[in-house]
Scaffold this motif. Structure first.
Motif, PDB file in Angstrom:
ATOM      1  N   PHE A 352       0.824  -1.221   0.000  1.00  0.00           N
ATOM      2  CA  PHE A 352       0.000   0.000   0.000  1.00  0.00           C
ATOM      3  C   PHE A 352       0.853   1.265   0.000  1.00  0.00           C
ATOM      4  N   THR A 353       2.005   1.201   0.673  1.00  0.00           N
ATOM      5  CA  THR A 353       2.876   2.377   0.673  1.00  0.00           C
ATOM      6  C   THR A 353       3.260   2.709  -0.770  1.00  0.00           C
ATOM      7  N   PHE A 354       3.552   1.667  -1.522  1.00  0.00           N
ATOM      8  CA  PHE A 354       3.863   1.861  -2.949  1.00  0.00           C
ATOM      9  C   PHE A 354       2.631   2.380  -3.700  1.00  0.00           C
ATOM     10  N   LEU A 355       1.505   1.665  -3.573  1.00  0.00           N
ATOM     11  CA  LEU A 355       0.301   2.020  -4.357  1.00  0.00           C
ATOM     12  C   LEU A 355      -0.150   3.458  -4.100  1.00  0.00           C
ATOM     13  N   MET A 356       0.006   3.911  -2.855  1.00  0.00           N
ATOM     14  CA  MET A 356      -0.519   5.226  -2.489  1.00  0.00           C
ATOM     15  C   MET A 356       0.470   6.366  -2.711  1.00  0.00           C
ATOM     16  N   THR A 357       1.693   6.035  -3.147  1.00  0.00           N
ATOM     17  CA  THR A 357       2.662   7.116  -3.356  1.00  0.00           C
ATOM     18  C   THR A 357       3.131   7.194  -4.799  1.00  0.00           C
ATOM     19  N   MET A 358       2.504   6.416  -5.656  1.00  0.00           N
ATOM     20  CA  MET A 358       2.830   6.494  -7.075  1.00  0.00           C
ATOM     21  C   MET A 358       2.030   7.634  -7.694  1.00  0.00           C
TER      22      MET A 358
END
Ligand code: GLC
Ligand code: CA
Length: 536
Positions: A352-358
């Motif tokens: 989620f950290t990845f998904l929400m900071t792209m």
């Protein structure tokens, strides 16, 4: 024509509501629109300010509502048109938007257009669908033979009861007069009908449409040229009449979809190779396995994945679509395996950290925020087949039917995940370290820092073949944010020789990551399964 992008999109965060599985308010076992209204504040609390609602229109529900028999009427199992209008109103009151699902490529065989079209006698709807001119003549694509007195086979778009609407053929074969050109008046009439449907709901308060199988409309369109022209015409309508509304594609080829006129296109990480092949898109092929495990996923503790598989594809599409539209990497959807499959809560936090900071527009599939699991062993429901396990009811509480419904367990749309330790919203609300609260924190960070939004620059800082971690920079104006994710169980330490990073200081959100300044940059010390977001 220079296209205008609604300004709300750059900072939008969508929540996909699968209405039948969300919240049942009248005890019949099926989620409904009053249930969505009742949970608007919950959705808002995640930081989501927009909803994609799967089809909620009248349908025999052969394909869970993707087989529509009346585009203008809410299915009675979900409520009434008045309920849907109330949903728009209640959402708008909270600063939220609601996008509907436009099934533009096909209808149900129960649709009155199709019933007329299946008649032997010529009528207004004879050419509304694609039919061959004789039952003994194959269509060259999947088609159904012997359906009615009409002497011909109808072309299907998906299942046998989903006849393809007729938008014409890109290069009609002169030897097959049943293949009409895209500008045939009957094919243009199909387009006009779709515009009419969109206008009807946009006038009623909808904020846009997610378009089902958006690349499927024009037949024999190998390079998608004619399909793209068709959507450009639809976008012109939005520009002229609904400049603040959005068109979202299920295309999975952002270069094509965004050039065609869509504001957003999904990069769908399907997890089933056979299903993927239904979508003639490079992305679906290349991203296959990005979250699932064939080939090894990058987001897996085994650490055998390769970020370049995703990134090479992503960068190509990102560079070509920047400023024109947004790419969305959904957490999941009703067609694909749950993100939680094979992942622990800590691993989900990294994902989620990845998904929400792209860049682009994040999409959260209902239930993914608590790590709802893919439920195995279910009998297919409404042609869900292996998709059924991702469509079980939302788990709200520890109460009866997980708080989804007051009805009898046997009447539920699908059974509740039988696992005793299944996650619930109630339990995760109370735990400050839960996935739910992590997603909320990410939603709040994204809102607070425009560099993390759809318009912020994106630059990979460490993305090496078969290596971990993945580190990237987001930037907008004076604001710079660095994100580091290490989904692998192996700790890793890494020097980033970037002088400009030396003043990097503030930790916004991190678990298992420390950053130290070095003579020529920074050093990341990352534990296994860790994530960090830092601000300069
Ligand atoms: C899309 C939908 C899927 C549906 C299919 C046919 O892929 O997401 O659920 O079955 O189109 O409409
Ligand atoms: Ca209900």
């Amino acid at each position: 024509m220079k296209r205008h992008t609604p300004s709300w999109l750059a900072n939008a965060f969508f929540y996909e509501v699968y209405p039948q599985s969300f919240l049942d308010t009248n005890g019949d076992g099926i989620g409904d629109l009053p249930g969505v209204i009742a949970k608007l504040d919950y959705i808002r609390s995640l930081g989501c300010d927009a909803i994609w609602l799967n089809p909620c229109f009248e349908s025999p529900f052969g394909d869970a509502g993707y087989d529509i028999s009346d585009f203008y009427k809410v299915a009675s199992r979900y409520g009434t048109n008045a309920d849907l209008k109330r949903l728009f109103k209640e959402a708008h009151k909270r600063g939220m938007r609601v996008c509907l699902d436009l099934v533009a490529g096909h209808t149900s065989t129960e649709h009155p257009w199709f019933k007329s079209s299946a008649k032997a006698t010529k009528n207004e709807f004879t050419n509304r669908y694609v039919w061959t001119d004789g039952v003994w003549k194959g269509a060259g694509v999947p088609a159904i033979s012997g359906f009615s007195e009409r002497d011909g086979n109808y072309v299907t778009n998906f299942f046998h009861f989903q006849p393809a609407l007729n938008y014409g053929f890109a290069k009609p074969d002169p030897k097959k007069p049943w293949q009409l050109p895209v500008d045939h008046p009957d094919c243009l009439a199909t387009r006009e009908e779709m515009k009419k449907i969109m206008r009807y709901w946009l006038d009623a308060g909808a904020d846009g449409f997610r378009v089902d199988m958006a690349s499927s409309l024009v037949k024999g369109d190998t390079d998608f040229k004619e399909t793209m022209k068709l959507w450009a015409e639809m976008r012109d309508m939005y520009e002229a009449e609904y400049p603040d509304a959005v068109l979202i594609a299920e295309w999975s080829d952002p270069i094509c979809a965004i050039q065609a006129g869509f504001h957003i296109d999904f990069l769908i990480h399907f997890n089933d190779p056979a299903y993927t092949s239904l979508f003639r898109s490079e992305a679906s092929r290349d991203l296959f396995g990005f979250f699932a495990d064939i080939p090894p996923s990058f987001f897996d503790r085994k650490g055998k994945g390769d970020i370049r598989v995703f990134l090479d594809y992503y960068m190509k599409h990102y560079r070509k679509t920047r400023g024109a539209g947004h790419i969305s990497i959904p957490s999941g959807n009703h067609d694909i395996m749950r993100l939680a499959e094979g992942r622990t809560m800590d691993e989900l936090k990294v994902a989620f950290t990845f998904l929400m900071t792209m860049p682009g527009v994040p999409y959260l599939y209902s239930g993914d925020e608590i790590g709802m699991r893919y439920v195995r062993g279910l009998v297919s429901k409404e042609c869900g087949y292996n998709r059924t396990g991702s469509r079980t009811p939302m788990q709200w509480t520890s109460g009866k039917n997980a708080g989804f419904s007051t009805g009898k367990a046997k009447d539920l749309y699908l059974p509740i995940d039988p696992a005793k330790d299944h996650p619930t919203v109630e339990a995760q609300e109370k735990d400050s370290d839960s996935l739910l609260n992590h997603v909320r924190q990410l939603g709040a960070l994204r809102r607070k820092h425009p560099a993390l939004g759809g318009d912020g620059d994106f630059e990979p800082l460490h993305a090496e073949k078969n290596r971990y971690p993945f580190i990237y920079r987001r930037k907008l104006g004076a604001e710079t944010i660095i994100v580091a994710v290490n989904p692998s169980a192996k700790p890793v330490s890494l020097d980033i020789p970037f002088k400009s990073l030396r003043s990097l200081l503030t930790e916004l959100l991190a678990k298992g990551v420390t950053m130290k300044h070095t003579a020529d940059g920074v050093k990341f010390e990352m534990q296994g399964i860790s994530h960090g977001i830092f601000k300069k």
